[in-house]
Design an enzyme around this catalytic site. Structure first.
Site, mmCIF file in Angstrom:
data_model
loop_
_atom_site.group_PDB
_atom_site.id
_atom_site.type_symbol
_atom_site.label_atom_id
_atom_site.label_comp_id
_atom_site.label_asym_id
_atom_site.label_seq_id
_atom_site.Cartn_x
_atom_site.Cartn_y
_atom_site.Cartn_z
ATOM 1 N NE ARG A 174 1.987 -5.123 11.181
ATOM 2 C CZ ARG A 174 3.058 -4.729 10.492
ATOM 3 N NH1 ARG A 174 4.272 -5.075 10.895
ATOM 4 N NH2 ARG A 174 2.913 -3.997 9.416
ATOM 5 N NE ARG A 189 -4.602 -1.493 10.229
ATOM 6 C CZ ARG A 189 -3.572 -1.096 9.473
ATOM 7 N NH1 ARG A 189 -3.620 0.032 8.822
ATOM 8 N NH2 ARG A 189 -2.512 -1.850 9.398
ATOM 9 C CE LYS A 206 -2.162 -1.086 3.874
ATOM 10 N NZ LYS A 206 -1.466 -2.341 4.222
ATOM 11 N NE ARG A 258 6.087 -0.309 10.034
ATOM 12 C CZ ARG A 258 5.012 -0.409 9.279
ATOM 13 N NH1 ARG A 258 4.996 0.152 8.088
ATOM 14 N NH2 ARG A 258 3.958 -1.071 9.698
ATOM 15 N NE ARG A 305 8.057 -2.774 6.248
ATOM 16 C CZ ARG A 305 6.748 -2.567 6.208
ATOM 17 N NH1 ARG A 305 6.238 -1.755 5.302
ATOM 18 N NH2 ARG A 305 5.945 -3.173 7.054
HETATM 19 P P1 AP5 Z 1 4.707 -1.605 1.842
HETATM 20 O O1 AP5 Z 1 4.492 -0.771 0.631
HETATM 21 O O2 AP5 Z 1 5.354 -0.967 3.015
HETATM 22 O O3 AP5 Z 1 3.354 -2.322 2.270
HETATM 23 P P2 AP5 Z 1 2.160 -1.820 3.197
HETATM 24 O O4 AP5 Z 1 0.939 -2.484 2.685
HETATM 25 O O5 AP5 Z 1 2.179 -0.326 3.257
HETATM 26 O O6 AP5 Z 1 2.610 -2.478 4.562
HETATM 27 P P3 AP5 Z 1 2.559 -1.917 6.051
HETATM 28 O O7 AP5 Z 1 3.414 -2.775 6.881
HETATM 29 O O8 AP5 Z 1 2.818 -0.440 6.054
HETATM 30 O O9 AP5 Z 1 1.080 -2.195 6.354
HETATM 31 P P4 AP5 Z 1 0.251 -2.005 7.625
HETATM 32 O O10 AP5 Z 1 -1.091 -1.811 7.073
HETATM 33 O O11 AP5 Z 1 0.403 -3.083 8.613
HETATM 34 O O12 AP5 Z 1 0.962 -0.763 8.334
HETATM 35 P P5 AP5 Z 1 0.409 0.628 8.820
HETATM 36 O O13 AP5 Z 1 1.545 1.523 8.847
HETATM 37 O O14 AP5 Z 1 -0.807 0.990 8.089
HETATM 38 O O15 AP5 Z 1 5.551 -2.878 1.375
HETATM 39 C C1 AP5 Z 1 6.009 -3.826 2.322
HETATM 40 C C2 AP5 Z 1 7.436 -4.268 1.934
HETATM 41 O O16 AP5 Z 1 7.377 -4.974 0.697
HETATM 42 C C3 AP5 Z 1 8.413 -3.113 1.713
HETATM 43 O O17 AP5 Z 1 9.683 -3.497 2.148
HETATM 44 C C4 AP5 Z 1 8.387 -2.916 0.202
HETATM 45 O O18 AP5 Z 1 9.579 -2.373 -0.277
HETATM 46 C C5 AP5 Z 1 8.168 -4.336 -0.296
HETATM 47 N N1 AP5 Z 1 7.421 -4.384 -1.550
HETATM 48 C C6 AP5 Z 1 6.450 -3.533 -1.978
HETATM 49 N N2 AP5 Z 1 5.970 -3.910 -3.177
HETATM 50 C C7 AP5 Z 1 6.630 -5.056 -3.502
HETATM 51 C C8 AP5 Z 1 6.566 -5.927 -4.634
HETATM 52 N N3 AP5 Z 1 5.736 -5.711 -5.656
HETATM 53 N N4 AP5 Z 1 7.375 -7.008 -4.630
HETATM 54 C C9 AP5 Z 1 8.239 -7.259 -3.590
HETATM 55 N N5 AP5 Z 1 8.354 -6.442 -2.505
HETATM 56 C C10 AP5 Z 1 7.548 -5.365 -2.461
HETATM 57 O O19 AP5 Z 1 -0.042 0.276 10.321
HETATM 58 C C11 AP5 Z 1 0.874 -0.028 11.349
HETATM 59 C C12 AP5 Z 1 0.141 -0.134 12.668
HETATM 60 O O20 AP5 Z 1 -0.416 1.140 13.019
HETATM 61 C C13 AP5 Z 1 -1.058 -1.107 12.699
HETATM 62 O O21 AP5 Z 1 -0.655 -2.436 12.980
HETATM 63 C C14 AP5 Z 1 -1.895 -0.511 13.825
HETATM 64 O O22 AP5 Z 1 -1.366 -0.844 15.080
HETATM 65 C C15 AP5 Z 1 -1.699 0.985 13.624
HETATM 66 N N6 AP5 Z 1 -2.725 1.543 12.719
HETATM 67 C C16 AP5 Z 1 -2.496 2.109 11.495
HETATM 68 N N7 AP5 Z 1 -3.640 2.512 10.933
HETATM 69 C C17 AP5 Z 1 -4.626 2.187 11.814
HETATM 70 C C18 AP5 Z 1 -6.037 2.332 11.778
HETATM 71 N N8 AP5 Z 1 -6.667 2.869 10.723
HETATM 72 N N9 AP5 Z 1 -6.743 1.880 12.850
HETATM 73 C C19 AP5 Z 1 -6.119 1.341 13.920
HETATM 74 N N10 AP5 Z 1 -4.793 1.170 14.010
HETATM 75 C C20 AP5 Z 1 -4.047 1.592 12.959
HETATM 76 MG MG MG Z 2 2.333 1.079 4.824
#
Ligand code: AP5
Ligand code: MG
Length: 193
Positions: A146, A89, A14, A134, A128
């Site tokens: 997660r 979410r 994402k 992180r 990552r």
């Molecule tokens: P990346 O692009 O970082 O993927 P992502 O989907 O953004 O993954 P996240 O870990 O950020 O998702 P998340 O939803 O758990 O985290 P968030 O920050 O929202 O890609 C991942 C990796 O793969 C990278 O290394 C990238 O380079 C690689 N990659 C990308 N594309 C690729 C490809 N095509 N092929 C190979 N490799 C590839 O949330 C974190 C925490 O915050 C949550 O757990 C929760 O505690 C809290 N939180 C956030 N939002 C909320 C909410 N709305 N409500 C409640 N809690 C929340």
């Molecule tokens: Mg992300």
């Protein structure tokens, strides 16, 4: 305004695709994960509360993230549209978002759901973890938690938007460029380009 939700499990790409999409379409990127990590970095009370939940792979309370999104929407009047990443979410967050957008006489144009198998997600996040710093990437138990939280609390959000016929599924396997191409095809079609 044309608003997009980029939806998918942790590690589905994402954040990676959002960076490219906001440039292509001139959207404002709103990632609740990024906003929460900024609060943690600034050691705010909200950040301190959020950190203990994030480190366990649990969700931060709905009212906290809804408040953050409300402020961010207010602070960005006049944009072409928003790209929501990692939000909504829960179904409660989706209902709140629909309401906030309706106050702005706007709606979600499309929710794009990235499809990636779980073992690939875990592998990407472990990789990552070597460089991201992180704290929620380093421990495989937290990574699995997660994914479990996603299946239990977040997948129902797709059903919420499916009822409104807003969901498009996109294969999230391949190169970053290949996936970007698939996403732009879906968006251009929705926008009637
Ligand atoms: P990346 O692009 O970082 O993927 P992502 O989907 O953004 O993954 P996240 O870990 O950020 O998702 P998340 O939803 O758990 O985290 P968030 O920050 O929202 O890609 C991942 C990796 O793969 C990278 O290394 C990238 O380079 C690689 N990659 C990308 N594309 C690729 C490809 N095509 N092929 C190979 N490799 C590839 O949330 C974190 C925490 O915050 C949550 O757990 C929760 O505690 C809290 N939180 C956030 N939002 C909320 C909410 N709305 N409500 C409640 N809690 C929340
Ligand atoms: Mg992300």
């Amino acid at each position: 305004m044309f608003n997009i939700i980029l939806f998918g499990p942790p590690g589905s790409g994402k954040g990676t695709q959002s960076e490219k999409l906001i440039e292509r379409y001139g959207l404002k990127h709103l990632s609740t994960g990024d906003l929460l990590r900024a609060e943690i970095a600034n050691k705010t009370p909200l950040g301190l509360e959020a950190k203990s939940l994030i480190d366990k792979g649990q969700l931060v309370p709905d009212e906290v993230v809804i408040g953050m999104i409300d402020s961010a929407i207010e602070a960005n009047a006049g944009v072409n549209g928003f790209l929501f990443d990692g939000f909504p979410r829960t179904v409660a967050q989706a209902e709140a978002l629909d309401k906030l957008l309706s106050f702005k006489k706007s709606v979600i144009g499309v929710m794009i759901a990235l499809q990636v198998p779980e073992e690939e997600l875990i592998a990407r996040m472990l990789n990552r973890a070597k460089t991201s710093g992180r704290s929620d990437d380093a421990d495989e138990n937290v990574l699995r938690n997660r994914q479990a939280v996603y299946r239990r609390d977040t997948l129902p959000v797709a059903d919420h938007y499916r009822k409104a016929d807003k969901v498009e599924e996109v294969n999230g396997l391949g190169t970053v460029e290949e996936i970007f191409e698939r996403l732009t095809q879906v968006i251009d079609k929705k926008k009637g380009i």
